[in-house]
Structures are given as structure tokens and as C-alpha cells.
Design an enzyme around this catalytic site. Structure first.
Site, PDB file in Angstrom:
ATOM      1  N   HIS A   1      -5.367  -8.843   7.904  1.00 60.97           N
ATOM      2  CA  HIS A   1      -6.093  -9.464   6.799  1.00 60.97           C
ATOM      3  C   HIS A   1      -6.286 -10.952   7.090  1.00 60.97           C
ATOM      4  O   HIS A   1      -5.388 -11.766   6.856  1.00 60.97           O
ATOM      5  CB  HIS A   1      -5.327  -9.275   5.491  1.00 60.97           C
TER       6      HIS A   1
ATOM      7  N   HIS B   1     -19.190 -14.706  -2.593  1.00 57.98           N
ATOM      8  CA  HIS B   1     -19.750 -13.357  -2.495  1.00 57.98           C
ATOM      9  C   HIS B   1     -19.641 -12.589  -3.815  1.00 57.98           C
ATOM     10  O   HIS B   1     -20.304 -11.553  -3.972  1.00 57.98           O
ATOM     11  CB  HIS B   1     -19.031 -12.545  -1.408  1.00 57.98           C
TER      12      HIS B   1
ATOM     13  N   CYS C   1      -1.745  -8.904   0.649  1.00 53.97           N
ATOM     14  CA  CYS C   1      -1.580  -7.451   0.733  1.00 53.97           C
ATOM     15  C   CYS C   1      -0.094  -7.103   0.820  1.00 53.97           C
ATOM     16  O   CYS C   1       0.717  -7.873   1.350  1.00 53.97           O
ATOM     17  CB  CYS C   1      -2.321  -6.913   1.949  1.00 53.97           C
TER      18      CYS C   1
ATOM     19  N   CYS D   1      -3.681  -0.011   6.286  1.00 54.57           N
ATOM     20  CA  CYS D   1      -2.395  -0.693   6.417  1.00 54.57           C
ATOM     21  C   CYS D   1      -1.372  -0.209   5.402  1.00 54.57           C
ATOM     22  O   CYS D   1      -0.186  -0.552   5.486  1.00 54.57           O
ATOM     23  CB  CYS D   1      -2.593  -2.203   6.262  1.00 54.57           C
TER      24      CYS D   1
ATOM     25  N   CYS E   1       1.250  -5.076   2.744  1.00 53.74           N
ATOM     26  CA  CYS E   1       1.708  -4.856   4.118  1.00 53.74           C
ATOM     27  C   CYS E   1       2.189  -6.155   4.763  1.00 53.74           C
ATOM     28  O   CYS E   1       3.001  -6.124   5.692  1.00 53.74           O
ATOM     29  CB  CYS E   1       0.588  -4.248   4.955  1.00 53.74           C
TER      30      CYS E   1
END
Length: 642
Positions: free
Chosen positions: A224, A353, A216, A301, A218
Site C-alpha cells: 500500500h 479523486h 491497512c 493482503c 496488514c
């Protein structure tokens, strides 16, 4: 959550449900443009730095530069090309237009853009960046297919004919843990014959620092949990313990768009497998309108995400997710072909997933499912077993093979009656159509009081997993090796108390299948100590290093009431499809020690009964022969004359 139509829909979940956040399309579009502009500035700065290095190092090509222990072959390629480029800039192909872009063009341009991140790409006279990637992969797959047929005899392969390198400049064979560039004088052109590389029949390990770039904007790893430090820590642990020196380092690569589409839709593949610049060249109909307004969300974030958990980095994520898939494919092909004994893929982001057209739960492309499909398509592997011991159910993997009897999917996961992410994986979900019975869900329920631990997982393997797996008799075993069930992961991302050493023992049991052709792929797990301990235990098992024995208290402990109830339900459902599990229905409440004693006594009883039965039959046959009159016309048998 999107679920496949043939599966029962689950009620919406609260905190654990990945769902888009409220967003402002205008603000989000501005943030995406900001990322793209930042990417452009970074490339300009890197090109200027590389030009300066080239000018200062033109006369020093013969000197071998120092390398970092984690430096990969792809990064070394970029360094060598930068030194040889002498300021050559990338130019578009002659006569090409944006409207004529194909998937192959996009893949080549993606490779070029990645190279530009660290160096200036070298081009030949026609503007091409090297040998055709698709042709190389087809040639490589044909060779692997023949090797897999030979590998059924389980003979170690001493010499491997390496396929042409996908890079512009091929490499010499690298050392075990230290990647070092080849001397310039020894470099060959792509048209030369491939070099012969000796492969040891040992455990293969694949890892590439390209996967570290998926993060990310941030930069806050506390916000995360799926971050680059996960695979960095595992890699360092294997180095520190000396296990890496006993393994063979496998070179990773990016998966092609065609490979990814064996499981995912074209729309999903292009969306997450291409850079934003190349994505603009695609037909807008393929992407169903403005991506920034429909697929991404602004996170608290300040970064961009697919949902509240799954971050996206416009500059680097597409390359990282394709690298994760390609690394696992390369490793699994070598194991299936008999070049390697088994393997461990240190990859991220995870994948189990990811559904056909949906990214969720930190996952974009389903690496294990894609690898299973390619093993069957390219190597003609007959049956593949996928064992998923991540604490979360692999809804994407289940979806990919729900109707397929050639792939047996067994998942052990926290279910809690559908209240734990992703909410799928009920024991009643056994497959559909011809695949009925080939989907096995050990769906733990009852929460974490008490938490599921070693004795429950070992009992599940003894009574469900291994009996069904042996009856299925797979050709290759793939493991979605998530370690978030290891103690140290608190709810809602974990909550169980399985020890790291237990996963080593589970790995050792799986190695009795498929002639030992077992490949583990990292999935979930965010506690660094836990995932490092578990990875060390699993690699030790793959290397046949003596494992730390289980505590006697674990062997004497009985499974929890909740676990026994779960296993009873699984056996009741699966006994309709696998008769081998019926014999374990009555002894689920026993400790492992009691079960071992009972099985030993049962085996001795069966053996004794067999001997008694054999002795009685022989005695009866002798008595019958002694009392039966000999026919008069039959001459007495005489001893032969000496």
C-alpha cells in the site's frame, strides 16, 4: 469508474482502474465483525491502562509530563482529561434512544469514541462533552469572514481572537514545534473568555498524528504506497532543516459532517465519516442496505478496501479522513483572513479523486474542493483558483466545479489519451453551462519516452497556467500539491522526471497571485525522498527563502515534441475562452532562455514604439500650435506681475 453525466465517458482501463475485487459477502462480513471486535478489545485494554496511570499519577498532577516532538494538541487534550478524570466512565445521555440520533449526536459521539481510544472521557453533570461544536464553528466563521474582508488590504494581523476550543479543556498557546501541555493550575473552564493568541504573519503548517491511524490491517507499506510514513517523513524533514521553526504550527481539527456535505452526498458522508458503531444507529435507508456487502472488498493482503487500491480501516479511517479535511480548512481560513501569509497542509489520505458519492484512488473526501466551497460560503471569498499538479487528474475536483465560474480549476496531469488513471481530464473538458472555460486541463500525452520534466512544466506555466490565472485574478489560491510527478516515481504511479526544486519555483510563481494567499495541500506521491525534497522546496518558497536555481541546461532545453503538441491543443481550445494565451501559440517550441530573451526584446520594442509615438504626437501638436493664427479678439497672455 463513475463519471458525472455531463462529462464524456471514458473507456475502461486495465491496471490503473480502481474497481471492486471479487468478494464473498459472508467472508467479508466476518472480517468486518472481526475488526469491530478487535476495536472493542483495544478500547477495553486502553481504559484499564489509563485507570492504572490515573491511580499512580493522582498526586503528580503538578508535574509536567514529557512529550514527543510529534505530539499534537488533540492528544494532549486526551492526556489532560485522563489525569483529571479520576476514573469517570462515559455514560449515555438521559432519555436518549438510538432512533433519536442526529448528525450532531453522531459527531459528538464520534469525538467521544476517539477520546476513549487513549483516555477516559470527562463528562459534566448533563453528560455533555464540551461546548457546542457547531456554535463554535459558526462563531469562528463569522470572525474569519470579517478578517477576510480586512485582509484584502494585505496588512499583517498581529492579534487574533481565538474561538472557543472544541475540546473539553482549552489549551494555552503552544510553542512552534514542541507541543507541551499547560500546567493544571492555569487551565480554564470552557465558559471563560477565549485566550488571545498572537499570530505571526508567516507560513502556516498543519499536521496531526490522528491521520497516521488510517492504514491497512496488514501493515505492509510495500503493498500500500499511500501509508502513514509519507506525512511522518515530510514532518521530520521540515524539522531537520529548520524550516518548521520559521513557520507557525496550526492546530487541526476534524471536519464536521455538514462541512463535508458541501461537496459530498449525505450517504457518502455518513458512510465514510462515521464509526461502525454509530453507523448502526442510522436509518438503513440512508445507507442503502448492508454496507459490508455492497461497499467493501476483501484485498489480497487480507485487509478491507473500497477498491483494489483504496484501503479502509473500520477502527480509525473515518476519524483520519475527517481530520485531513478539517486541517486544511483551518489553515486556509487563517490564510484567507490575513492571519497567515500562506500555508502548507501535511495531510493524508489525499482527496482530489473523491467524487460526490464515490471514493477511489486512495481518496474518500475531497479536502481541497470542500475548503474552496467553505471559503466561499463562510468567508464570502469571491474567486478561488485551484491548481492541481498531481500527476493524476483530479476527477473529483473537476466534477465539483464543472459548472461554477467562480472556481477556476487548472490541472497538469499525465493523460496519454485516457489510458492513465483515472482516465478523465481531456483538454476538451472545459466546463459546462456558466462554467465553460473555467476548467483547464493540460493533459500530457505521448507516454514517458521521453518523460515530461522541468522544462515542460515551466513552459506550461509560462504559456497557459499563469496567463489564465492572472486574467482570472483569484482571491485565494489552493494547490492540490501531489508530488508523484517528481523523479523517482515509476510507472504506473508516475513516470515523469520533474525535479523537486522545480515545484519550489512553480510555487514562487503562484505567490504572485491573490496577494500571496496561497495554500498547498499534500495529495499524491509515495517515494519518500522525492516528496520530502519537493515539500522542502515548496515550504522554502512560501517562506521566501532563496531557492536553488534551475540548471542552465534546463533553461537551454526545448520542450519535447509531445509536450509542444499537448500545449498547442490546449491553447487552441482555451483561446476561445482566454484571449491571453493566443500570443504564446507560436513560441511553444522555444527554450525558456529563448522565450525570456524574446519577451524582453518584445517589451523593449513596445516601449520604444510607445516613446516614438508619444514624441511624434508632441511634435505635431507643437507645430500646429506654432503655425495657427491667434484670434484678434484674444488678448496676448502676459506674465503675472511680481
Amino acid at each position: 469508474m463513475r463519471t458525472v453525466g455531463k462529462l464524456p465517458r471514458h473507456r475502461p482501463l486495465s491496471r490503473t482502474q480502481s474497481s471492486p475485487l471479487p468478494q464473498s459477502p459472508q467472508a467479508l462480513q466476518q472480517l468486518v465483525m472481526q475488526q469491530q471486535h478487535q476495536q472493542f478489545l483495544e478500547k477495553q485494554k486502553q481504559q484499564q491502562m489509563q485507570l492504572g496511570k490515573i491511580l499512580t499519577k493522582t498526586g503528580e498532577l503538578s508535574r509536567q509530563p514529557t512529550t514527543h516532538p510529534e505530539e499534537t494538541e488533540e492528544e494532549l487534550t486526551e492526556q489532560q482529561e485522563a489525569l483529571l478524570g479520576e476514573g469517570a466512565l462515559t455514560m449515555p445521555r438521559e432519555g436518549s434512544t438510538e432512533s433519536e440520533s442526529t448528525q450532531e449526536d453522531l459527531e459528538e459521539e464520534e469525538d467521544e469514541e476517539e477520546d476513549e481510544e487513549d483516555c477516559i472521557q470527562v463528562k459534566d453533570e448533563d453528560g455533555e462533552s464540551g461546548p457546542d461544536e457547531g456554535a463554535d464553528l459558526e462563531e469562528s466563521s463569522a470572525g474569519y469572514k470579517k478578517l477576510f474582508a480586512d485582509a484584502q488590504q494585505l496588512q499583517p494581523l498581529q492579534v487574533y481572537q481565538a474561538p472557543l476550543s472544541l475540546a473539553t479543556v482549552p489549551h494555552q498557546a503552544l510553542g512552534r514545534t514542541q507541543s507541551s501541555p499547560a500546567a493544571p493550575g492555569s487551565m480554564k473552564s470552557p465558559t471563560d473568555h477565549p485566550t488571545v493568541v498572537k499570530h505571526l504573519f508567516t507560513t502556516g503548517v498543519v499536521y496531526d498524528t490522528f491521520m497516521l491511524k488510517h492504514q491497512c490491517m496488514c501493515g505492509n507499506t510495500h503493498v500500500h504506497p499511500e501509508h502513514a510514513g509519507r506525512i511522518q517523513s515530510i514532518w521530520s524533514r521540515l524539522q531537520e532543516t529548520g524550516l518548521l521553526s520559521k513557520c507557525e504550527r496550526i492546530r487541526g481539527r476534524k471536519a464536521t459532517l455538514d462541512e463535508i456535505q458541501t461537496v459530498h452526498s449525505e450517504y457518502h458522508t455518513l458512510l465514510y465519516g462515521t464509526s461502525p458503531l454509530n453507523r448502526q444507529k442510522l436509518d438503513s435507508k440512508k445507507l442503502l442496505g448492508p454496507i459490508s456487502q455492497k461497499m467493501y472488498a476483501m484485498l489480497p493482503c487480507g485487509g478491507i478496501g473500497v477498491d483494489s487500491d483504496t484501503v479502509w480501516n473500520e477502527m480509525h479511517s473515518s476519524s483520519a479522513v475527517r481530520m485531513a479535511v478539517g486541517c486544511l480548512v483551518e489553515l486556509a481560513f487563517k490564510v484567507a483572513a490575513g492571519e497567515l501569509k500562506n500555508g502548507f497542509a501535511i495531510i493524508r489520505p489525499p482527496g482530489h479523486h473523491a467524487e460526490e458519492s464515490t471514493a477511489m484512488g486512495f481518496c474518500f473526501f475531497n479536502s481541497v474542493a470542500i475548503t474552496a466551497k467553505l471559503l466561499q460560503q463562510k468567508l464570502s471569498v469571491g474567486k478561488v483558483l485551484i491548481v492541481d499538479w498531481d500527476i493524476h487528474h483530479g476527477n473529483g475536483t473537476q466534477q465539483a466545479f464543472y459548472d461554477d465560474p467562480s472556481v477556476l480549476y487548472i490541472s497538469l496531469h499525465r493523460y496519454d489519451n485516457g489510458n492513465f488513471f483515472p482516465g478523465s481530464g481531456a483538454p476538451e473538458e472545459v466546463g459546462g453551462g456558466p462554467g465553460v472555460g473555467y476548467n483547464v486541463n493540460v493533459a500530457w500525452t505521448g507516454g514517458v519516452d521521453p518523460p515530461i520534466g522541468d522544462v515542460e512544466y515551466l513552459t506550461a506555466f509560462r504559456t497557459v497556467v499563469m496567463p489564465i490565472a492572472h486574467e482570472f485574478s483569484p482571491d485565494v489560491v489552493l494547490v492540490s500539491a501531489g508530488f508523484d510527478a517528481v523523479e523517482g516515481h515509476l510507472s504506473p504511479l508516475g513516470g515523469y522526471s520533474v525535479t523537486a526544486r522545480c515545484f519550489g519555483h512553480l510555487t514562487r510563481q503562484l505567490m504572485t497571485l491573490a496577494g500571496g494567499r496561497v495554500v498547498l495541500a499534500l495529495e499524491g506521491g509515495h517515494d519518500l525522498t522525492a516528496i520530502c525534497d519537493a515539500s522542502e522546496a515548496c515550504v522554502s518558497a512560501l517562506l521566501s527563502v532563496e531557492l536553488q536555481p534551475l540548471d542552465e541546461a534546463v533553461l537551454q532545453q526545448k520542450p519535447s515534441i509531445n509536450a509542444v503538441a499537448t500545449l498547442e491543443k490546449v491553447i487552441e481550445i482555451q483561446s476561445k475562452h482566454w484571449s491571453c494565451v493566443q500570443r504564446f501559440a507560436t513560441g511553444l517550441g522555444c527554450s525558456l532562455r529563448e522565450a525570456q530573451t524574446g519577451e524582453k526584446e518584445e517589451a523593449e520594442t513596445v516601449s520604444a514604439m510607445a516613446l516614438l509615438s508619444m514624441g511624434a504626437e508632441q511634435a505635431q501638436a507643437a507645430a500646429t500650435q506654432e503655425h495657427s493664427p491667434r484670434p484678434a479678439e484674444e488678448p496676448m497672455e502676459q506674465e503675472p506681475a511680481l
